[in-house]
Motif scaffolding. Structure first.
Motif, PDB file in Angstrom:
ATOM      1  N   LEU A 127       0.865  -1.178   0.000  1.00 44.98           N
ATOM      2  CA  LEU A 127       0.000   0.000   0.000  1.00 44.98           C
ATOM      3  C   LEU A 127       0.900   1.226   0.000  1.00 44.98           C
ATOM      4  O   LEU A 127       1.756   1.376   0.889  1.00 44.98           O
ATOM      5  CB  LEU A 127      -0.908  -0.007   1.232  1.00 44.98           C
ATOM      6  CG  LEU A 127      -2.019   1.041   1.296  1.00 44.98           C
ATOM      7  CD1 LEU A 127      -3.023   0.828   0.166  1.00 44.98           C
ATOM      8  CD2 LEU A 127      -2.730   0.982   2.646  1.00 44.98           C
ATOM      9  N   TYR A 128       0.718   2.085  -0.982  1.00 47.80           N
ATOM     10  CA  TYR A 128       1.595   3.250  -1.184  1.00 47.80           C
ATOM     11  C   TYR A 128       0.769   4.514  -1.032  1.00 47.80           C
ATOM     12  O   TYR A 128      -0.229   4.716  -1.732  1.00 47.80           O
ATOM     13  CB  TYR A 128       2.223   3.170  -2.570  1.00 47.80           C
ATOM     14  CG  TYR A 128       3.141   4.310  -2.924  1.00 47.80           C
ATOM     15  CD1 TYR A 128       4.112   4.765  -2.036  1.00 47.80           C
ATOM     16  CD2 TYR A 128       3.056   4.915  -4.169  1.00 47.80           C
ATOM     17  CE1 TYR A 128       4.964   5.806  -2.376  1.00 47.80           C
ATOM     18  CE2 TYR A 128       3.909   5.955  -4.522  1.00 47.80           C
ATOM     19  CZ  TYR A 128       4.863   6.396  -3.626  1.00 47.80           C
ATOM     20  OH  TYR A 128       5.704   7.424  -3.969  1.00 47.80           O
ATOM     21  N   GLY A 129       1.172   5.366  -0.084  1.00 49.42           N
ATOM     22  CA  GLY A 129       0.442   6.591   0.186  1.00 49.42           C
ATOM     23  C   GLY A 129       0.983   7.766  -0.613  1.00 49.42           C
ATOM     24  O   GLY A 129       2.097   8.215  -0.374  1.00 49.42           O
ATOM     25  N   THR A 130       0.193   8.265  -1.564  1.00 48.82           N
ATOM     26  CA  THR A 130       0.626   9.428  -2.341  1.00 48.82           C
ATOM     27  C   THR A 130      -0.011  10.721  -1.837  1.00 48.82           C
ATOM     28  O   THR A 130       0.568  11.789  -1.974  1.00 48.82           O
ATOM     29  CB  THR A 130       0.285   9.247  -3.831  1.00 48.82           C
ATOM     30  OG1 THR A 130      -1.119   9.102  -3.983  1.00 48.82           O
ATOM     31  CG2 THR A 130       0.978   8.005  -4.383  1.00 48.82           C
ATOM     32  N   GLU A 131      -1.197  10.610  -1.263  1.00 50.30           N
ATOM     33  CA  GLU A 131      -1.847  11.761  -0.628  1.00 50.30           C
ATOM     34  C   GLU A 131      -2.502  11.248   0.637  1.00 50.30           C
ATOM     35  O   GLU A 131      -3.437  10.443   0.593  1.00 50.30           O
ATOM     36  CB  GLU A 131      -2.894  12.390  -1.546  1.00 50.30           C
ATOM     37  CG  GLU A 131      -3.535  13.644  -0.988  1.00 50.30           C
ATOM     38  CD  GLU A 131      -2.544  14.804  -0.833  1.00 50.30           C
ATOM     39  OE1 GLU A 131      -2.519  15.423   0.250  1.00 50.30           O
ATOM     40  OE2 GLU A 131      -1.785  15.063  -1.781  1.00 50.30           O
ATOM     41  N   VAL A 132      -1.986  11.682   1.791  1.00 45.66           N
ATOM     42  CA  VAL A 132      -2.385  11.103   3.070  1.00 45.66           C
ATOM     43  C   VAL A 132      -3.047  12.169   3.930  1.00 45.66           C
ATOM     44  O   VAL A 132      -2.544  13.298   4.009  1.00 45.66           O
ATOM     45  CB  VAL A 132      -1.150  10.509   3.785  1.00 45.66           C
ATOM     46  CG1 VAL A 132      -1.516  10.009   5.164  1.00 45.66           C
ATOM     47  CG2 VAL A 132      -0.550   9.380   2.947  1.00 45.66           C
TER      48      VAL A 132
END
Length: 296
Positions: A127-132
């Motif tokens: 799971l890759y967070g680009t906008e958190v």
């Protein structure tokens, strides 16, 4: 002969099951020795956190496929328009008002492992967070090796060697209104056959045993009456989510989270729709000879 010095520096985040990995993914993406070292680390620490990464979607897929074959979803509504192997979880919307991805807000379904309701679950996940978001959405993992160790001996002896029955309908009843409430998609999921999986998985490399008892899908235990299963399952669920076994992660932009569903469970805090969020996930199949893979 001198042994090769490790290239990868790590920091434990919770006992041995959650680890921060201090390396840019792009520095090791095409380094076979580093990938092998990382696989060895992951077999011992099934939750790995890579902070502050900068990855294109194609690079995320490439990194995923260093560990296993990527799955593609049948749900086009949550699929990336650029990489079919990636799905989006987001509070953002397209111009037509539809959410960019799925599972946008509200509560999670509490502790669970992905795809336990499938006959052949894919247990690897990134799971890759680009906008958190600034608030909420923290992610938790629970160590299922530790859950097995917490069980009373009589319960261990009772469940080892038995299969459980896992059913999607149980999870569906827990979903919030923004998840899978489309009638056609829901019917397709609800028509899935029950899955049978062992309640205890053994890691083929380390020999460690992990509890595999998803509270959101487990509905019966082989060889136990309904009354006996109703007594035993709450004991399994309490062990699986025990606070002493939990690592809580505050996600920041650029965090890449990687975990093994065969020996962990996870959940997240409530998501607010008034804060931007875009998470990109890959799901992939792990080799039964190297990881805890449920096979009845």
């Amino acid at each position: 002969m001198r042994s090769r010095m490790p290239k990868i520096r790590t920091t434990p985040l919770h006992s041995t099951f959650a680890t921060e990995v201090h390396v840019p993914v792009m520095d090791i993406l095409d380094d076979p020795d580093a990938i092998e070292e990382l696989k060895g680390l992951w077999q011992k620490s099934p939750v790995m956190i890579f902070r502050r990464q900068s990855l294109e979607e194609s690079e995320l897929v490439r990194f995923t496929e260093r560990f296993g074959k990527c799955e593609t979803t049948g749900r086009k509504d949550i699929q990336s328009p650029y990489q079919e192997q990636i799905i989006y979880f987001s509070t953002l919307k397209y111009a037509n008002g539809n959410f960019v991805g799925g599972f946008a807000g509200g509560d999670d379904v509490d502790w669970h492992s992905d795809q336990t309701y499938q006959v052949r679950p894919a247990t690897g996940a990134m799971l890759y967070g680009t906008e958190v978001p600034r608030d909420g959405g923290d992610i938790y993992w629970a160590d299922q090796y530790g859950a097995w160790d917490r069980l009373p001996k009589d319960i261990q002896q009772l469940i080892e060697g038995r299969n459980g029955t896992y059913r999607y309908a149980k999870r569906y009843a827990m979903l919030n209104a923004l998840e899978l409430k489309d009638k056609e998609k829901a019917n397709a999921m609800l028509s899935l056959p029950d899955a049978q999986h062992p309640l205890v998985l053994t890691h083929p490399r380390t020999g460690r045993k992990a509890l595999y008892a998803d509270p959101t899908t487990l509905v019966a235990i082989e060889g136990l009456s309904d009354e006996e299963a109703a007594r035993v399952m709450p004991i399994l669920f309490e062990a699986g989510g025990h606070p002493s076994l939990v690592y809580r992660h505050k996600v920041h932009n650029g965090d890449l989270l990687m975990w093994d569903n065969g020996c962990t469970m996870h959940r997240r805090d409530e998501m607010r729709l008034d804060q931007p969020r875009l998470m990109k996930r890959t799901t992939f199949r792990l080799a039964a000879g190297d990881y805890c893979v449920p096979k009845a």
